[in-house]
Design a protein around this motif. Structure first.
Motif, PDB file in Angstrom:
ATOM      1  N   LEU A 136       0.882  -1.244  -0.008  1.00  0.00           N
ATOM      2  CA  LEU A 136      -0.001   0.094  -0.011  1.00  0.00           C
ATOM      3  C   LEU A 136       0.747   1.214  -0.056  1.00  0.00           C
ATOM      4  O   LEU A 136       0.655   2.148  -0.681  1.00  0.00           O
ATOM      5  N   ILE A 137       1.779   1.163   0.786  1.00  0.00           N
ATOM      6  CA  ILE A 137       2.744   2.278   0.868  1.00  0.00           C
ATOM      7  C   ILE A 137       3.632   2.528  -0.308  1.00  0.00           C
ATOM      8  O   ILE A 137       3.755   3.766  -0.889  1.00  0.00           O
ATOM      9  N   VAL A 138       4.029   1.362  -1.053  1.00  0.00           N
ATOM     10  CA  VAL A 138       4.786   1.535  -2.084  1.00  0.00           C
ATOM     11  C   VAL A 138       3.964   2.283  -3.376  1.00  0.00           C
ATOM     12  O   VAL A 138       4.313   3.121  -4.056  1.00  0.00           O
ATOM     13  N   PHE A 139       2.671   1.536  -3.430  1.00  0.00           N
ATOM     14  CA  PHE A 139       1.813   2.033  -4.416  1.00  0.00           C
ATOM     15  C   PHE A 139       1.530   3.709  -4.158  1.00  0.00           C
ATOM     16  O   PHE A 139       1.469   4.249  -5.340  1.00  0.00           O
ATOM     17  N   ALA A 140       1.340   4.309  -2.939  1.00  0.00           N
ATOM     18  CA  ALA A 140       0.920   5.543  -2.725  1.00  0.00           C
ATOM     19  C   ALA A 140       2.172   6.127  -3.161  1.00  0.00           C
ATOM     20  O   ALA A 140       2.037   7.262  -3.630  1.00  0.00           O
ATOM     21  N   LEU A 141       3.384   5.938  -2.891  1.00  0.00           N
ATOM     22  CA  LEU A 141       4.524   6.524  -3.220  1.00  0.00           C
ATOM     23  C   LEU A 141       4.875   6.777  -4.697  1.00  0.00           C
ATOM     24  O   LEU A 141       5.113   7.711  -5.350  1.00  0.00           O
TER      25      LEU A 141
ATOM     26  N   THR B  52      -4.955   9.804  -1.084  1.00  0.00           N
ATOM     27  CA  THR B  52      -3.834   8.678  -0.478  1.00  0.00           C
ATOM     28  C   THR B  52      -3.279   8.656   0.784  1.00  0.00           C
ATOM     29  O   THR B  52      -3.100   7.853   1.571  1.00  0.00           O
ATOM     30  N   SER B  53      -3.332   9.888   1.302  1.00  0.00           N
ATOM     31  CA  SER B  53      -2.869  10.066   2.858  1.00  0.00           C
ATOM     32  C   SER B  53      -3.720   9.433   3.863  1.00  0.00           C
ATOM     33  O   SER B  53      -3.657   8.606   4.724  1.00  0.00           O
ATOM     34  N   VAL B  54      -5.132   9.646   3.533  1.00  0.00           N
ATOM     35  CA  VAL B  54      -6.158   8.815   4.333  1.00  0.00           C
ATOM     36  C   VAL B  54      -6.145   7.437   3.930  1.00  0.00           C
ATOM     37  O   VAL B  54      -6.523   6.774   5.170  1.00  0.00           O
ATOM     38  N   MET B  55      -5.786   6.887   3.055  1.00  0.00           N
ATOM     39  CA  MET B  55      -5.854   5.360   2.638  1.00  0.00           C
ATOM     40  C   MET B  55      -4.778   5.008   3.450  1.00  0.00           C
ATOM     41  O   MET B  55      -4.711   3.758   3.997  1.00  0.00           O
ATOM     42  N   ILE B  56      -3.540   5.780   3.761  1.00  0.00           N
ATOM     43  CA  ILE B  56      -2.583   5.258   4.610  1.00  0.00           C
ATOM     44  C   ILE B  56      -2.756   5.405   6.133  1.00  0.00           C
ATOM     45  O   ILE B  56      -2.616   4.552   6.913  1.00  0.00           O
ATOM     46  N   ALA B  57      -3.404   6.372   6.449  1.00  0.00           N
ATOM     47  CA  ALA B  57      -3.934   6.579   8.098  1.00  0.00           C
ATOM     48  C   ALA B  57      -4.942   5.897   8.461  1.00  0.00           C
ATOM     49  O   ALA B  57      -5.016   5.569   9.501  1.00  0.00           O
ATOM     50  N   PHE B  58      -5.954   5.603   7.419  1.00  0.00           N
ATOM     51  CA  PHE B  58      -7.111   4.663   7.939  1.00  0.00           C
ATOM     52  C   PHE B  58      -6.982   3.396   8.643  1.00  0.00           C
ATOM     53  O   PHE B  58      -7.464   3.203   9.593  1.00  0.00           O
ATOM     54  N   PRO B  59      -6.138   2.624   8.062  1.00  0.00           N
ATOM     55  CA  PRO B  59      -5.802   1.178   8.659  1.00  0.00           C
ATOM     56  C   PRO B  59      -5.012   1.442  10.020  1.00  0.00           C
ATOM     57  O   PRO B  59      -5.398   0.676  10.764  1.00  0.00           O
ATOM     58  N   ILE B  60      -4.520   2.459  10.292  1.00  0.00           N
ATOM     59  CA  ILE B  60      -3.686   2.723  11.518  1.00  0.00           C
ATOM     60  C   ILE B  60      -4.848   3.049  12.701  1.00  0.00           C
ATOM     61  O   ILE B  60      -4.909   2.581  13.811  1.00  0.00           O
ATOM     62  N   TYR B  61      -5.765   3.755  12.173  1.00  0.00           N
ATOM     63  CA  TYR B  61      -7.130   4.239  13.101  1.00  0.00           C
ATOM     64  C   TYR B  61      -7.873   2.998  13.288  1.00  0.00           C
ATOM     65  O   TYR B  61      -8.425   2.928  14.573  1.00  0.00           O
TER      66      TYR B  61
ATOM     67  N   GLY C 227       3.746  10.608   8.365  1.00  0.00           N
ATOM     68  CA  GLY C 227       3.948  10.080   6.783  1.00  0.00           C
ATOM     69  C   GLY C 227       2.666  10.251   5.984  1.00  0.00           C
ATOM     70  O   GLY C 227       2.619  11.021   4.868  1.00  0.00           O
ATOM     71  N   ALA C 228       1.598  10.071   6.790  1.00  0.00           N
ATOM     72  CA  ALA C 228       0.379  10.536   5.977  1.00  0.00           C
ATOM     73  C   ALA C 228       0.108  11.771   5.596  1.00  0.00           C
ATOM     74  O   ALA C 228      -0.254  12.129   4.381  1.00  0.00           O
ATOM     75  N   ILE C 229       0.525  12.619   6.453  1.00  0.00           N
ATOM     76  CA  ILE C 229       0.308  14.202   6.312  1.00  0.00           C
ATOM     77  C   ILE C 229       1.328  14.456   5.198  1.00  0.00           C
ATOM     78  O   ILE C 229       0.992  15.545   4.408  1.00  0.00           O
ATOM     79  N   GLY C 230       2.621  13.943   5.423  1.00  0.00           N
ATOM     80  CA  GLY C 230       3.648  14.063   4.338  1.00  0.00           C
ATOM     81  C   GLY C 230       3.118  13.844   3.027  1.00  0.00           C
ATOM     82  O   GLY C 230       3.429  14.492   2.035  1.00  0.00           O
ATOM     83  N   LEU C 231       2.470  12.671   2.776  1.00  0.00           N
ATOM     84  CA  LEU C 231       1.983  12.250   1.615  1.00  0.00           C
ATOM     85  C   LEU C 231       0.970  13.179   1.109  1.00  0.00           C
ATOM     86  O   LEU C 231       0.748  13.158  -0.430  1.00  0.00           O
TER      87      LEU C 231
END
Length: 185
Positions: free
Chosen positions: A1-6, A40-49, A80-84
């Motif tokens: 997921l992170i590689v796809f986002a990057l 993209t940033s929400v996609m990264i943060a959502f699983p964390i939440y 990282g999500a904010i940075g994305l």
């Protein structure tokens, strides 16, 4: 997921870099990718939440027994999500800032030239030409103020509100409930 986002956001950076027709007045064009970066940033943060919420609701984690690693991982991932969201749009922000600066310099030069003509017209007693120059000068001042007020951030107000409510609001709510929970124990 992170590689796809990057990879996706690196593509946005490349597109911004090669864009040639950028206008301060066409917000849709330079803010076109802000919704993608928010998603993209929400996609990264959502699983964390979801994981943190699950652990808290099931009682699998005791907040008082969190390790230093636990306290570092979640904030780093959220940063990282904010940075994305921000980093892919930073290049466009710089370009818009330069564009606004150059447009402002052009208007300032025009104002200076009009002021010279106004002064020369006043010295020569050309009243009719003075009125036209006064109108031109008023329009240039309006243009200068319009340019100064133009935002150089490549996103709409609604986009940043959605981003803040998606990423930052859960953090604030979690912090408030944790603090209140400790106060009332």
């Amino acid at each position: 997921l992170i590689v796809f986002a990057l990879r996706q956001l690196a593509f946005v950076v490349r597109l911004h870099r090669i864009s040639t027709a950028i206008s301060l007045y066409e917000r849709r064009t330079h803010s076109a990718f802000s919704l993608l970066t928010v998603r993209t940033s929400v996609m990264i943060a959502f699983p964390i939440y979801i994981v943190v919420l699950f652990l808290l609701l099931t009682g699998s984690v005791d907040v008082s027994k969190l390790t230093l690693a636990d306290l570092i991982v979640v904030p780093v991932l959220l940063l990282g999500a904010i940075g994305l969201f921000i980093i892919p749009l930073w290049g466009m922000h710089r370009r818009l800032t330069d564009l606004r600066s150059r447009a402002g310099e052009v208007v300032e030069q025009r104002i200076e030239a009009a002021m010279r003509h106004v002064g020369a017209g006043a010295d020569a007693g050309l009243l009719n030409e003075q009125n036209e120059l006064g109108s031109l000068l008023s329009n240039l001042v309006i243009e200068r103020e319009t340019i100064r007020k133009k935002s150089t951030w490549p996103w709409e107000t609604e986009t940043i509100r959605g981003f803040a409510s998606s990423i930052l609001l859960p953090v604030v709510i979690w912090g408030a409930t944790t603090l209140l929970g400790r106060l009332f124990q």
